[in-house]
Design a protein around this motif. Sequence first.
Motif, PDB file in Angstrom:
ATOM      1  N   UNK A 140       0.827  -1.210   0.000  1.00 31.02           N
ATOM      2  CA  UNK A 140       0.000   0.000   0.000  1.00 31.02           C
ATOM      3  C   UNK A 140       0.861   1.259   0.000  1.00 31.02           C
ATOM      4  N   UNK A 141       0.551   2.183  -0.903  1.00 32.68           N
ATOM      5  CA  UNK A 141       1.265   3.454  -0.969  1.00 32.68           C
ATOM      6  C   UNK A 141       0.372   4.615  -0.560  1.00 32.68           C
ATOM      7  N   UNK A 145      -3.617   3.744  -4.283  1.00 32.64           N
ATOM      8  CA  UNK A 145      -2.387   3.436  -5.019  1.00 32.64           C
ATOM      9  C   UNK A 145      -1.587   2.379  -4.268  1.00 32.64           C
ATOM     10  N   UNK A 146      -1.131   1.357  -5.004  1.00 30.23           N
ATOM     11  CA  UNK A 146      -0.294   0.314  -4.412  1.00 30.23           C
ATOM     12  C   UNK A 146       0.901   0.046  -5.327  1.00 30.23           C
ATOM     13  N   UNK A 147       1.921  -0.603  -4.764  1.00 29.21           N
ATOM     14  CA  UNK A 147       3.066  -1.060  -5.543  1.00 29.21           C
ATOM     15  C   UNK A 147       2.939  -2.563  -5.749  1.00 29.21           C
ATOM     16  N   UNK A 162       0.246   0.713  -9.217  1.00 27.63           N
ATOM     17  CA  UNK A 162      -1.107   0.419  -9.685  1.00 27.63           C
ATOM     18  C   UNK A 162      -2.076   1.453  -9.105  1.00 27.63           C
ATOM     19  N   UNK A 163      -2.800   2.101  -9.996  1.00 31.94           N
ATOM     20  CA  UNK A 163      -3.848   3.043  -9.575  1.00 31.94           C
ATOM     21  C   UNK A 163      -5.161   2.258  -9.459  1.00 31.94           C
ATOM     22  N   UNK A 164      -5.684   2.148  -8.249  1.00 28.65           N
ATOM     23  CA  UNK A 164      -6.881   1.344  -8.003  1.00 28.65           C
ATOM     24  C   UNK A 164      -8.155   2.153  -8.287  1.00 28.65           C
ATOM     25  N   UNK A 165      -9.252   1.468  -8.619  1.00 28.34           N
ATOM     26  CA  UNK A 165     -10.500   2.176  -8.929  1.00 28.34           C
ATOM     27  C   UNK A 165     -11.225   2.705  -7.695  1.00 28.34           C
ATOM     28  N   UNK A 166     -10.750   2.296  -6.510  1.00 27.48           N
ATOM     29  CA  UNK A 166     -11.430   2.717  -5.287  1.00 27.48           C
ATOM     30  C   UNK A 166     -10.462   2.637  -4.116  1.00 27.48           C
ATOM     31  N   UNK A 167     -10.842   3.198  -3.011  1.00 31.83           N
ATOM     32  CA  UNK A 167     -10.029   3.092  -1.794  1.00 31.83           C
ATOM     33  C   UNK A 167     -10.136   1.669  -1.256  1.00 31.83           C
ATOM     34  N   UNK A 172      -7.873  -5.792   3.136  1.00 33.55           N
ATOM     35  CA  UNK A 172      -8.269  -6.354   1.840  1.00 33.55           C
ATOM     36  C   UNK A 172      -7.052  -6.560   0.939  1.00 33.55           C
ATOM     37  N   UNK A 173      -6.104  -5.630   0.992  1.00 33.39           N
ATOM     38  CA  UNK A 173      -4.868  -5.776   0.207  1.00 33.39           C
ATOM     39  C   UNK A 173      -4.132  -7.046   0.635  1.00 33.39           C
ATOM     40  N   UNK A 174      -4.053  -7.271   1.950  1.00 38.91           N
ATOM     41  CA  UNK A 174      -3.376  -8.472   2.458  1.00 38.91           C
ATOM     42  C   UNK A 174      -4.079  -9.735   1.978  1.00 38.91           C
TER      43      UNK A 174
END
Length: 337
Positions: A140-141, A145-147, A162-167, A172-174
């Motif tokens: 998570x950035x 946005x994530x790497x 990666x630009x995500x479509x939502x927060x 959830x990332x994990x």
Amino acid sequence: MLDDRKLAVLRAIVEDYVSTNEPVGSRALAERHNLKVSPATVRNDMAALEEEGYITQPHTSAGRVPTDKGYRLFVDRLSQVKPLSGAERRAIETFLAGAVDLDDVVTRTVRLLAQLTRQVAVVQYPTLTRSTVRHVELVPLHDRRIMLVLITNTGRVEQRVVELPEVVEDTRIAHLRAVLNACLDGCGLVNVPELVADLPERLPVEDRPVVATILSVLLETLVERHDEKIVFAGAANLAGADFSTGLRDVLEALEEQVVLMRLLGETSTDTPSTLTVRIGSENPFLRGTSIVATGYGSGDNELARLGVLGPTRMDYPVTMGAVRAVARYVSQILAAS
């Protein structure tokens, strides 16, 4: 087949010509080498070698120089390649062991080979088709946005934002990280598109847009094929080299990735660790040059190839020893990683 005496004369001619870059005469051979025969006998042997196409006379008043056929027999009859000294081996091991990632390994390897051989060194990146996924990391950035970090078994590391479509919350990332690794761990990179094709449909509806976005970036990363990439170093070593094809042709070939890929491809064998030498006319894509190459990888799994390119007037025992040693150390580093 040549008898042992004529082979000894041919070996002496090759060694002297490589050392001096001057045509070799019979009297000089008899004086510099312990051939145990008279200059007249050496002259007769040289005449026989010339008649059979192993040496040639560049000028009417000059001595003789080896032909591609002569170099070929010299290499085929080498009793051993020149081993590296203990200091050289330790220096290679220390230099390569300091690499921090695959790009660093490749960069250090190509520089090292060029320095050891005083030729042009070429190193192919590990091929995509033979690499597997070791780990996928999602870092998570920012809120949206994530790497994405893809790590392969060859040490290749690819990073994409990666630009995500939502927060998306960290929990959830994990969870998505765990899902991706469960799906892709150990699979070949070429099989990734097929394995993830229906992955979004297997997840809760709320996760599908996010996963689809991540997978889109992942697949774009795989399309950027490193197996088509070759790096080279040591072009300055060509300044004093003599090429029958002309230096311009060699320099243009170095700028063409396709030509270098073909040259290395021509050296491939069924046995990964086999050292291959292609001399002069044996190189259909760049006649007048010689290439010494071998594979490197992990265990018996050849991941790519490396080698050196230079004129046919090459110190083959030294070059072959250096290429073999460097490939072995690179393989050990990749296996340990």
